[in-house]
Design a protein around this motif. Structure first.
Motif, mmCIF file in Angstrom:
data_model
loop_
_atom_site.group_PDB
_atom_site.id
_atom_site.type_symbol
_atom_site.label_atom_id
_atom_site.label_comp_id
_atom_site.label_asym_id
_atom_site.label_seq_id
_atom_site.Cartn_x
_atom_site.Cartn_y
_atom_site.Cartn_z
ATOM 1 N N THR A 1 29.419 -7.295 -19.103
ATOM 2 C CA THR A 1 29.697 -8.497 -18.320
ATOM 3 C C THR A 1 28.981 -9.666 -18.955
ATOM 4 O O THR A 1 28.127 -9.503 -19.835
ATOM 5 N N GLY A 2 29.281 -10.879 -18.461
ATOM 6 C CA GLY A 2 28.608 -12.059 -18.981
ATOM 7 C C GLY A 2 27.112 -11.973 -18.796
ATOM 8 O O GLY A 2 26.336 -12.370 -19.645
ATOM 9 N N LYS A 3 26.694 -11.430 -17.647
ATOM 10 C CA LYS A 3 25.265 -11.346 -17.398
ATOM 11 C C LYS A 3 24.597 -10.401 -18.372
ATOM 12 O O LYS A 3 23.512 -10.641 -18.856
ATOM 13 N N ASP B 1 16.658 -12.663 -31.099
ATOM 14 C CA ASP B 1 16.696 -11.268 -30.668
ATOM 15 C C ASP B 1 16.346 -11.144 -29.188
ATOM 16 O O ASP B 1 16.899 -10.308 -28.477
ATOM 17 N N LEU B 2 15.411 -11.963 -28.730
ATOM 18 C CA LEU B 2 15.048 -11.958 -27.318
ATOM 19 C C LEU B 2 16.199 -12.478 -26.467
ATOM 20 O O LEU B 2 16.502 -11.939 -25.396
ATOM 21 N N MET B 3 16.853 -13.512 -26.953
ATOM 22 C CA MET B 3 17.981 -14.093 -26.213
ATOM 23 C C MET B 3 19.213 -13.186 -26.226
ATOM 24 O O MET B 3 20.093 -13.333 -25.387
ATOM 25 N N ALA B 4 19.273 -12.243 -27.178
ATOM 26 C CA ALA B 4 20.466 -11.405 -27.315
ATOM 27 C C ALA B 4 20.456 -10.183 -26.419
ATOM 28 O O ALA B 4 21.444 -9.439 -26.381
ATOM 29 N N GLU B 5 19.357 -9.950 -25.697
ATOM 30 C CA GLU B 5 19.301 -8.754 -24.852
ATOM 31 C C GLU B 5 20.474 -8.727 -23.887
ATOM 32 O O GLU B 5 20.765 -9.708 -23.224
ATOM 33 N N GLY B 6 21.138 -7.566 -23.802
ATOM 34 C CA GLY B 6 22.304 -7.472 -22.937
ATOM 35 C C GLY B 6 22.486 -6.108 -22.310
ATOM 36 O O GLY B 6 23.592 -5.698 -22.028
ATOM 37 N N THR B 7 21.417 -5.373 -22.112
ATOM 38 C CA THR B 7 21.526 -4.065 -21.483
ATOM 39 C C THR B 7 21.709 -4.222 -19.978
ATOM 40 O O THR B 7 21.405 -5.275 -19.420
ATOM 41 N N PRO B 8 22.186 -3.179 -19.299
ATOM 42 C CA PRO B 8 22.352 -3.280 -17.838
ATOM 43 C C PRO B 8 21.038 -3.482 -17.102
ATOM 44 O O PRO B 8 21.039 -3.956 -15.968
ATOM 45 N N THR B 9 19.930 -3.113 -17.723
ATOM 46 C CA THR B 9 18.629 -3.348 -17.109
ATOM 47 C C THR B 9 17.929 -4.500 -17.818
ATOM 48 O O THR B 9 18.305 -4.889 -18.925
ATOM 49 N N VAL B 10 16.899 -5.053 -17.175
ATOM 50 C CA VAL B 10 16.185 -6.218 -17.694
ATOM 51 C C VAL B 10 14.813 -5.782 -18.181
ATOM 52 O O VAL B 10 14.004 -5.265 -17.404
ATOM 53 N N SER B 11 14.538 -5.986 -19.454
ATOM 54 C CA SER B 11 13.232 -5.623 -20.003
ATOM 55 C C SER B 11 12.161 -6.564 -19.459
ATOM 56 O O SER B 11 12.446 -7.671 -18.996
ATOM 57 N N ARG B 12 10.911 -6.134 -19.556
ATOM 58 C CA ARG B 12 9.817 -6.991 -19.113
ATOM 59 C C ARG B 12 9.733 -8.250 -19.972
ATOM 60 O O ARG B 12 9.361 -9.321 -19.491
ATOM 61 N N GLY B 13 10.086 -8.146 -21.248
ATOM 62 C CA GLY B 13 10.069 -9.320 -22.123
ATOM 63 C C GLY B 13 11.112 -10.343 -21.722
ATOM 64 O O GLY B 13 10.838 -11.544 -21.685
ATOM 65 N N ALA B 14 12.326 -9.871 -21.409
ATOM 66 C CA ALA B 14 13.382 -10.793 -20.995
ATOM 67 C C ALA B 14 13.014 -11.469 -19.674
ATOM 68 O O ALA B 14 13.235 -12.673 -19.501
ATOM 69 N N PHE B 15 12.449 -10.705 -18.750
ATOM 70 C CA PHE B 15 12.040 -11.291 -17.473
ATOM 71 C C PHE B 15 10.952 -12.329 -17.702
ATOM 72 O O PHE B 15 11.000 -13.434 -17.140
ATOM 73 N N GLY C 1 6.700 1.245 -16.084
ATOM 74 C CA GLY C 1 7.616 1.479 -17.198
ATOM 75 C C GLY C 1 8.996 1.909 -16.774
ATOM 76 O O GLY C 1 9.760 2.460 -17.575
ATOM 77 N N GLU C 2 9.350 1.667 -15.506
ATOM 78 C CA GLU C 2 10.662 2.064 -14.996
ATOM 79 C C GLU C 2 11.705 0.987 -15.256
ATOM 80 O O GLU C 2 11.371 -0.183 -15.471
ATOM 81 N N ASP C 3 12.973 1.384 -15.199
ATOM 82 C CA ASP C 3 14.059 0.429 -15.366
ATOM 83 C C ASP C 3 14.141 -0.501 -14.153
ATOM 84 O O ASP C 3 13.885 -0.099 -13.023
ATOM 85 N N VAL C 4 14.489 -1.759 -14.423
ATOM 86 C CA VAL C 4 14.734 -2.740 -13.366
ATOM 87 C C VAL C 4 16.141 -3.282 -13.569
ATOM 88 O O VAL C 4 16.472 -3.795 -14.646
ATOM 89 N N THR C 5 16.987 -3.162 -12.562
ATOM 90 C CA THR C 5 18.363 -3.630 -12.690
ATOM 91 C C THR C 5 18.409 -5.145 -12.731
ATOM 92 O O THR C 5 17.473 -5.829 -12.281
ATOM 93 N N PHE C 6 19.513 -5.660 -13.215
ATOM 94 C CA PHE C 6 19.672 -7.111 -13.245
ATOM 95 C C PHE C 6 19.613 -7.681 -11.836
ATOM 96 O O PHE C 6 18.966 -8.710 -11.600
ATOM 97 N N ASP D 1 18.053 -6.593 -9.169
ATOM 98 C CA ASP D 1 16.689 -6.606 -8.639
ATOM 99 C C ASP D 1 15.834 -7.652 -9.347
ATOM 100 O O ASP D 1 15.026 -8.342 -8.713
ATOM 101 N N ALA D 2 16.000 -7.782 -10.665
ATOM 102 C CA ALA D 2 15.244 -8.797 -11.412
ATOM 103 C C ALA D 2 15.639 -10.193 -10.957
ATOM 104 O O ALA D 2 14.780 -11.069 -10.776
ATOM 105 N N ALA D 3 16.935 -10.402 -10.752
ATOM 106 C CA ALA D 3 17.419 -11.720 -10.330
ATOM 107 C C ALA D 3 16.905 -12.088 -8.945
ATOM 108 O O ALA D 3 16.617 -13.259 -8.673
ATOM 109 N N ALA D 4 16.775 -11.098 -8.061
ATOM 110 C CA ALA D 4 16.252 -11.377 -6.732
ATOM 111 C C ALA D 4 14.761 -11.660 -6.767
ATOM 112 O O ALA D 4 14.250 -12.487 -5.995
ATOM 113 N N ALA D 5 14.038 -11.006 -7.666
ATOM 114 C CA ALA D 5 12.582 -11.163 -7.737
ATOM 115 C C ALA D 5 12.153 -12.434 -8.452
ATOM 116 O O ALA D 5 11.095 -13.001 -8.134
ATOM 117 N N LEU D 6 12.925 -12.892 -9.425
ATOM 118 C CA LEU D 6 12.480 -14.002 -10.267
ATOM 119 C C LEU D 6 12.138 -15.266 -9.476
ATOM 120 O O LEU D 6 11.043 -15.823 -9.660
#
Length: 339
Positions: free
Chosen positions: A2-4, A34-48, A190-195, A197-202
């Motif tokens: 997806t776009g997100k 490389d940081l801007m290119a992250e596109g996995t279904p989960t959000v890394s701590r670096g991207a957040f 070190g657990e996965d965080v979904t997009f 959940d990350a979007a709600a927390a930010l």
């Protein structure tokens, strides 16, 4: 995808700022591709962490017209800002928490550490009765902005100051919800965080970078000011970014150009003991703040800073250190008397 998923950092920023402001903020900043290119279904701590910093940079510019004007000028000249670090001020009372907030820097280490930051160094700011600590990202040390997190030690002042500080800062609330703290706990584990959940927390986590206590009375503010310009600044601005810093190639040359063009530039360039880190800044913009009793007063707000970092011959990378003397000199940008 997806776009997100194709642009995690950009999508997170857009959720907080909206499409137009997010586009403007991201266009102004030089961020590792490389940081801007992250596109996995989960959000890394670096991207957040990077998305959080973009939002905080935008907030700083919203509150600092001189910084916003500089960034607009820089982008108009075809340049981009390399966001080096943001600075925060906290208060540590002699005992216990600060109102509902954890004491001093702990209000923010509970955010930084789960997101991948590590304490890089401690900088005693004895003249200011404060301690500064640098927090650097473990995964992206040169690409994700550092934090310079300072703590004002109330126990180093007189009893009258301590009484007023407890009265003013003791009203602090804790902005972090149970859900946001749960997201931070998952990052810490070190657990996965979904997009989602990350979007709600930010936006909740970003709200921590603000004033959490009730407006001070003019009398309490003036008492704090008489002992510590830094305490008075925290009384009106809280834990908002004190400054954000642009990493440039030649800060001395830039400072001379800006002075010649009548920008509100600090007179003296701060140079670290190693000579590898050089800093200067605009003087703090004046802001209007509401005090207890609905009284308005103009006081020093936040400011915009500039830094040049040379290569550290021992590591072969940028010298990412700070310097106690530099920091003390830069802190003086908010020491102007209120109107």
């Amino acid at each position: 995808m997806t776009g997100k998923e194709q642009a995690t950092v950009a999508a997170l920023v857009e959720i907080v700022l909206g499409a137009d402001a997010a586009s403007q903020a991201l266009a102004a900043l030089a961020i590792d591709p490389d940081l801007m290119a992250e596109g996995t279904p989960t959000v890394s701590r670096g991207a957040f962490a990077m998305a959080m910093n973009v939002v905080l940079f935008h907030d700083l510019l919203e509150r600092v017209p001189s910084g916003a004007a500089y960034v607009a000028d820089r982008t108009a000249r075809g340049g981009k800002v390399t966001f080096d670090h943001g600075a925060l001020r906290t208060v540590r009372l002699p005992e216990g928490p600060t109102g509902a907030l954890p004491p001093g820097e702990e209000a923010f280490t509970r955010i930084f550490l789960p997101l991948g930051y590590e304490m890089a160094a401690i900088y005693p700011l004895d003249r200011l009765r404060m301690t500064g600590r640098a927090y650097r990202h473990a995964d992206w040390p040169e690409a994700i902005p550092q934090f310079f997190l300072s703590e004002l030690h109330v126990d180093r002042f007189d009893p009258e100051f301590a009484e007023v500080a407890a009265r003013v800062f003791g009203t602090s609330r804790d902005p972090l919800t149970t859900e946001a703290q749960a997201v931070l706990a998952r990052y810490a584990a070190g657990e996965d965080v979904t997009f989602a959940d990350a979007a709600a927390a930010l936006p909740v986590i970003v709200s921590a970078f603000d004033r959490q206590h009730e407006p001070a009375s003019i009398g309490d503010y003036e008492l704090l000011l008489s002992r510590s310009h830094e305490a008075a600044w925290i009384a009106t601005e809280g834990n908002a970014f004190n400054h954000a810093t642009d990493r440039v190639a030649d800060v001395a040359g830039l400072a001379e150009r800006l002075k010649a063009d009548d920008w509100p530039m600090k007179e003296k360039l701060e140079v670290s003991r190693t000579g590898r880190v050089r800093q200067t800044a605009f003087r703090a913009d004046t802001v209007e703040r509401l005090f207890a009793g609905h009284e308005l007063r103009r006081v020093p707000g936040s400011f915009y800073e500039f830094i040049s970092r040379d290569i550290d011959p021992e590591t072969g990378g940028l010298d990412l250190a700070f310097d106690t003397g530099n920091a003390t000199g830069i802190f003086a940008m908010t020491s102007a008397k209120p109107d």
